[in-house]
Design a protein around this motif. Structure first.
Motif, PDB file in Angstrom:
ATOM      1  N   GLY A 211       0.805  -1.208   0.000  1.00  0.00           N
ATOM      2  CA  GLY A 211       0.000   0.000   0.000  1.00  0.00           C
ATOM      3  C   GLY A 211       0.837   1.257   0.000  1.00  0.00           C
ATOM      4  N   TYR A 212       0.259   2.357   0.476  1.00  0.00           N
ATOM      5  CA  TYR A 212       0.933   3.659   0.469  1.00  0.00           C
ATOM      6  C   TYR A 212       2.176   3.625   1.359  1.00  0.00           C
ATOM      7  CZ  TYR A 212       1.853   8.609   1.332  1.00  0.00           C
ATOM      8  OH  TYR A 212       2.457   9.829   1.451  1.00  0.00           O
ATOM      9  N   LEU A 213       3.312   4.094   0.815  1.00  0.00           N
ATOM     10  CA  LEU A 213       4.574   4.078   1.545  1.00  0.00           C
ATOM     11  C   LEU A 213       4.998   5.464   2.016  1.00  0.00           C
ATOM     12  CD1 LEU A 213       6.594   1.604  -0.725  1.00  0.00           C
ATOM     13  CD2 LEU A 213       5.311   1.088   1.360  1.00  0.00           C
ATOM     14  N   GLY A 214       4.885   6.456   1.117  1.00  0.00           N
ATOM     15  CA  GLY A 214       5.301   7.801   1.491  1.00  0.00           C
ATOM     16  C   GLY A 214       6.761   7.852   1.871  1.00  0.00           C
ATOM     17  N   PHE A 215       7.062   8.490   3.007  1.00  0.00           N
ATOM     18  CA  PHE A 215       8.434   8.630   3.506  1.00  0.00           C
ATOM     19  C   PHE A 215       8.683   7.689   4.682  1.00  0.00           C
ATOM     20  CE2 PHE A 215       8.099  12.379   0.971  1.00  0.00           C
ATOM     21  CZ  PHE A 215       9.389  12.762   0.641  1.00  0.00           C
ATOM     22  N   HIS A 216       8.096   6.504   4.638  1.00  0.00           N
ATOM     23  CA  HIS A 216       8.190   5.623   5.799  1.00  0.00           C
ATOM     24  C   HIS A 216       9.621   5.196   6.098  1.00  0.00           C
ATOM     25  CE1 HIS A 216       8.627   2.451   2.828  1.00  0.00           C
ATOM     26  NE2 HIS A 216       8.811   1.560   3.781  1.00  0.00           N
ATOM     27  N   THR A 217      10.466   5.044   5.057  1.00  0.00           N
ATOM     28  CA  THR A 217      11.854   4.630   5.297  1.00  0.00           C
ATOM     29  C   THR A 217      12.664   5.724   5.985  1.00  0.00           C
ATOM     30  OG1 THR A 217      12.463   5.366   3.057  1.00  0.00           O
ATOM     31  CG2 THR A 217      11.864   3.056   3.333  1.00  0.00           C
ATOM     32  N   TRP A 218      12.216   6.969   5.868  1.00  0.00           N
ATOM     33  CA  TRP A 218      12.918   8.057   6.533  1.00  0.00           C
ATOM     34  C   TRP A 218      12.640   8.045   8.036  1.00  0.00           C
ATOM     35  CZ3 TRP A 218      14.710  12.962   3.847  1.00  0.00           C
ATOM     36  CH2 TRP A 218      14.987  12.717   2.491  1.00  0.00           C
ATOM     37  N   GLY A 219      11.536   7.422   8.433  1.00  0.00           N
ATOM     38  CA  GLY A 219      11.226   7.306   9.856  1.00  0.00           C
ATOM     39  C   GLY A 219      11.770   6.021  10.447  1.00  0.00           C
ATOM     40  N   THR A 220      11.569   4.904   9.731  1.00  0.00           N
ATOM     41  CA  THR A 220      12.054   3.597  10.161  1.00  0.00           C
ATOM     42  C   THR A 220      12.704   2.899   8.969  1.00  0.00           C
ATOM     43  OG1 THR A 220      10.224   3.409  11.731  1.00  0.00           O
ATOM     44  CG2 THR A 220      11.429   1.393  11.221  1.00  0.00           C
ATOM     45  N   PRO A 221      13.991   2.620   9.031  1.00  0.00           N
ATOM     46  CA  PRO A 221      14.936   2.748  10.152  1.00  0.00           C
ATOM     47  C   PRO A 221      15.500   4.152  10.363  1.00  0.00           C
ATOM     48  CG  PRO A 221      16.052   1.809   8.261  1.00  0.00           C
ATOM     49  CD  PRO A 221      14.605   1.954   7.858  1.00  0.00           C
ATOM     50  N   GLY A 222      15.286   5.111   9.439  1.00  0.00           N
ATOM     51  CA  GLY A 222      15.776   6.465   9.651  1.00  0.00           C
ATOM     52  C   GLY A 222      16.267   7.106   8.369  1.00  0.00           C
ATOM     53  N   ALA A 223      16.441   8.430   8.423  1.00  0.00           N
ATOM     54  CA  ALA A 223      16.888   9.173   7.249  1.00  0.00           C
ATOM     55  C   ALA A 223      18.398   9.097   7.059  1.00  0.00           C
ATOM     56  CB  ALA A 223      16.449  10.630   7.359  1.00  0.00           C
ATOM     57  N   PHE A 224      19.138   8.945   8.157  1.00  0.00           N
ATOM     58  CA  PHE A 224      20.598   8.868   8.092  1.00  0.00           C
ATOM     59  C   PHE A 224      21.056   7.571   8.750  1.00  0.00           C
ATOM     60  CE2 PHE A 224      19.654  13.359   7.875  1.00  0.00           C
ATOM     61  CZ  PHE A 224      20.521  13.831   6.899  1.00  0.00           C
ATOM     62  N   ALA A 225      22.056   6.931   8.149  1.00  0.00           N
ATOM     63  CA  ALA A 225      22.566   5.666   8.676  1.00  0.00           C
ATOM     64  C   ALA A 225      23.960   5.859   9.261  1.00  0.00           C
ATOM     65  CB  ALA A 225      22.616   4.621   7.569  1.00  0.00           C
ATOM     66  N   PRO A 226      24.242   5.263  10.412  1.00  0.00           N
ATOM     67  CA  PRO A 226      25.614   5.277  10.939  1.00  0.00           C
ATOM     68  C   PRO A 226      26.477   4.313  10.137  1.00  0.00           C
ATOM     69  CG  PRO A 226      24.195   3.967  12.354  1.00  0.00           C
ATOM     70  CD  PRO A 226      23.303   4.568  11.310  1.00  0.00           C
ATOM     71  N   TYR A 227      27.752   4.591  10.037  1.00  0.00           N
ATOM     72  CA  TYR A 227      28.635   3.762   9.223  1.00  0.00           C
ATOM     73  C   TYR A 227      29.971   3.562   9.923  1.00  0.00           C
ATOM     74  CZ  TYR A 227      31.155   2.062   5.080  1.00  0.00           C
ATOM     75  OH  TYR A 227      31.897   1.316   4.191  1.00  0.00           O
ATOM     76  N   LEU A 228      30.424   2.330  10.014  1.00  0.00           N
ATOM     77  CA  LEU A 228      31.713   1.913  10.554  1.00  0.00           C
ATOM     78  C   LEU A 228      31.824   2.047  12.076  1.00  0.00           C
ATOM     79  CD1 LEU A 228      34.320   3.195   7.911  1.00  0.00           C
ATOM     80  CD2 LEU A 228      33.468   0.879   8.240  1.00  0.00           C
TER      81      LEU A 228
END
Length: 543
Positions: A211-228
């Motif tokens: 169904g409708y997704l919108g900006f759901h990935t920006w909320g979960t798990p988030g807009a920015f990912a930690p790295y290393l």
């Protein structure tokens, strides 16, 4: 659109003196002490437009963009691609002004030799040529891996052999064949990207199984990912963002092919600026929008984004389709990837051979590499470049594969080095014009925001070159350090070695050669392509 869709309009021909007209009526460039290679201006405007697009759209977008999402998250990747896009645009603005004024083959090396230092032209030219020659071997290997997607039992050696013969022979044909080949293969790439954007909009709006997704990935798990880093704080997210800058730079490489093709383009004073001016919009449309929609459909913690595969299973396009419940896309994307790789391989041989011609013209490579056929094909340079594609057979053995990987790592930063040198050459070019009291307003194409824009590109290109191997420090790994910086070390060795042997000096601005290869007057005979069909008008609008 094919040639049958175009009306050819010929502009009036002015009277010219015999010394400036060749036997076939083409304008002859002003020549210096040594004769310029006899390459033919057979690339049309539509060819150059598609070379500008197709040279950038490749596996970096279709596969590598997934890794960018995984490292930095959807917002971090989006910001990173936009930022690097501005750097690329500064490079293209710098290149456009020089390549329009002096449209010669092997432009990068010649500009560095004439405006800055012959040693810079030597080192930049050879490392850039090496990157194309080695990438040719990589693309040939990728063809076999892509075809194995359909049948794992097939040996990649079969397809390395077949496509090496096909691509090499294709580059022995007149340059117009290369332009036509790139035109149609780039069309396939464009249609694929446009199709994905339409698909992504529909899925995000609710057409998929979730169904409708919108900006759901920006909320979960988030807009920015930690790295290393172990933490999830701002520093870890900044590290992810910086890693995306490097990935985005690799994806954008190939945009500078317009400068290489300028020496074989009809009416370069009109066609080259037209291609340069639209680079920014292509970057915005094809890269930024694609990364934006991938970030909406695929969460950055999806494990498939970090796949090491070279076929469709690693493409974020396919991963997005799987998550939406669409099962027919993987095979189609894999077929498109085959076209993408073949297009890249074709460009590898073309670009590498023309760089060799430029090096030979400047005395930085053997003179026999300037030899051309009657149709203007530099057959010696094509043969020499294509021969390195046979290194792809190293992948058939485990030990050879390790050697091949190291060779490819040498080329990894060659694009950034070239971009930095282009910005530096443009700064020197502007100083040479000022030393001769030649206003930039009189140039056929005047790039914007100069010289600040060139300094902007030079600074950030150098910053990325010196920081691209930062992962070797988190934690420290000696092997990874040399893998990351071997290309920089090689460039320095080439530069210093040439400087010591040839005793070259930096070129004073007043002595810079801005005359050899400069067109004496505007081209007055050219072809204007006027599309008459709906299909032709669509491509004219898109290009």
């Amino acid at each position: 659109m094919g040639d049958s869709d175009d009306i050819i309009v010929t502009a009036p021909v002015e009277e010219k003196s015999n010394e400036n007209v060749s036997e076939n009526g083409d304008d002859v460039e002003k020549q210096g002490p040594s004769e310029l290679p006899q390459l033919k201006r057979k690339l049309k405007s539509r060819h150059l437009q598609m070379i500008a697009i197709g040279g950038t759209i490749g596996t970096g977008l279709f596969i590598g963009s997934g890794g960018a999402i995984a490292k930095s998250g959807p917002a971090g990747a989006l910001i990173g691609y936009i930022f690097v896009g501005t750097i690329v645009y500064s490079v293209m603005q710098s290149l456009g002004e020089m390549a329009t004024y002096i449209p010669i083959s092997g432009a990068f090396t010649s500009y560095a030799t004439r405006f800055v230092d012959p040693s810079l032209g030597f080192s930049m030219g050879w490392i850039y040529w090496f990157s194309w020659a080695m990438t040719y071997a990589l693309e040939l290997s990728a063809t076999g891996l892509i075809i194995q997607y359909w049948d794992k039992q097939l040996s990649i050696g079969i397809f390395i052999s077949v496509f090496w013969v096909v691509i090499t022979l294709l580059n022995f044909l007149p340059v117009s064949f290369y332009g036509e080949f790139e035109f149609w293969f780039s069309s396939i790439k464009i249609l694929t990207v446009v199709g994905f954007l339409i698909f992504a909009i529909c899925i995000d709006a609710g057409a998929g199984q979730h169904g409708y997704l919108g900006f759901h990935t920006w909320g979960t798990p988030g807009a920015f990912a930690p790295y290393l880093l172990d933490s999830t704080g701002p520093l870890a997210k900044f590290v992810g963002f910086w890693a995306v800058l490097i990935q985005a730079g690799f994806s954008y490489q190939g945009t500078e092919l317009v400068g290489i093709a300028a020496g074989e383009t009809e009416n370069p004073r009109k066609n080259v600026p037209a291609a340069i001016k639209k680079t920014f919009y292509r970057i915005l449309f094809f890269f930024v929008f694609t990364v934006f929609f991938i970030g909406l459909l695929v969460p950055y913690d999806n494990p498939e984004l970090l796949s090491s595969a070279s076929d469709a299973t690693a493409s974020p396009f396919v991963i997005a389709a799987k998550l939406a419940g669409v099962k027919v896309l993987p095979g189609l994307i894999n077929a498109v990837l085959l076209f993408v790789v073949l297009s890249a391989a074709n460009s590898n041989v073309y670009s590498g051979s023309r760089i060799l011609v430029g090096l030979a013209q400047d005395g930085s490579a053997p003179a026999f590499l300037k030899r051309t056929t009657k149709n203007g094909v530099p057959y010696a340079a094509v043969t020499f470049t294509a021969a390195f594609g046979l290194l792809a057979f190293l992948n058939l053995s485990n030990n050879g594969g390790t050697v091949f990987t190291w060779l490819l790592n040498i080329t990894a930063v060659a694009g950034f080095i070239t971009w930095a040198c282009i910005n530096g050459c443009h700064i020197a070019f502007m100083r040479a014009l000022a030393a001769r009291n030649i206003p930039r307003d009189t140039l056929p194409y005047k790039s914007m925001w100069q010289p600040a824009f060139a300094w902007y590109g030079l600074f950030f290109n150098l910053l990325i070159i010196f920081t691209q191997g930062f992962t070797a420090f988190i934690p420290w790994n000696t092997s990874n350090f040399f893998v990351a910086y071997i290309s920089v070390i090689l460039f320095v060795v080439l530069y210093v070695g040439h400087k010591l042997v040839m005793r070259t000096k930096f070129v004073p601005s007043i002595e810079a050669d801005i005359d050899t290869g400069c067109l004496l007057h505007d081209d007055t005979t050219w072809s204007i392509e006027v599309p008459t069909t709906a299909w032709g008008k669509f491509w004219a609008w898109l290009a």
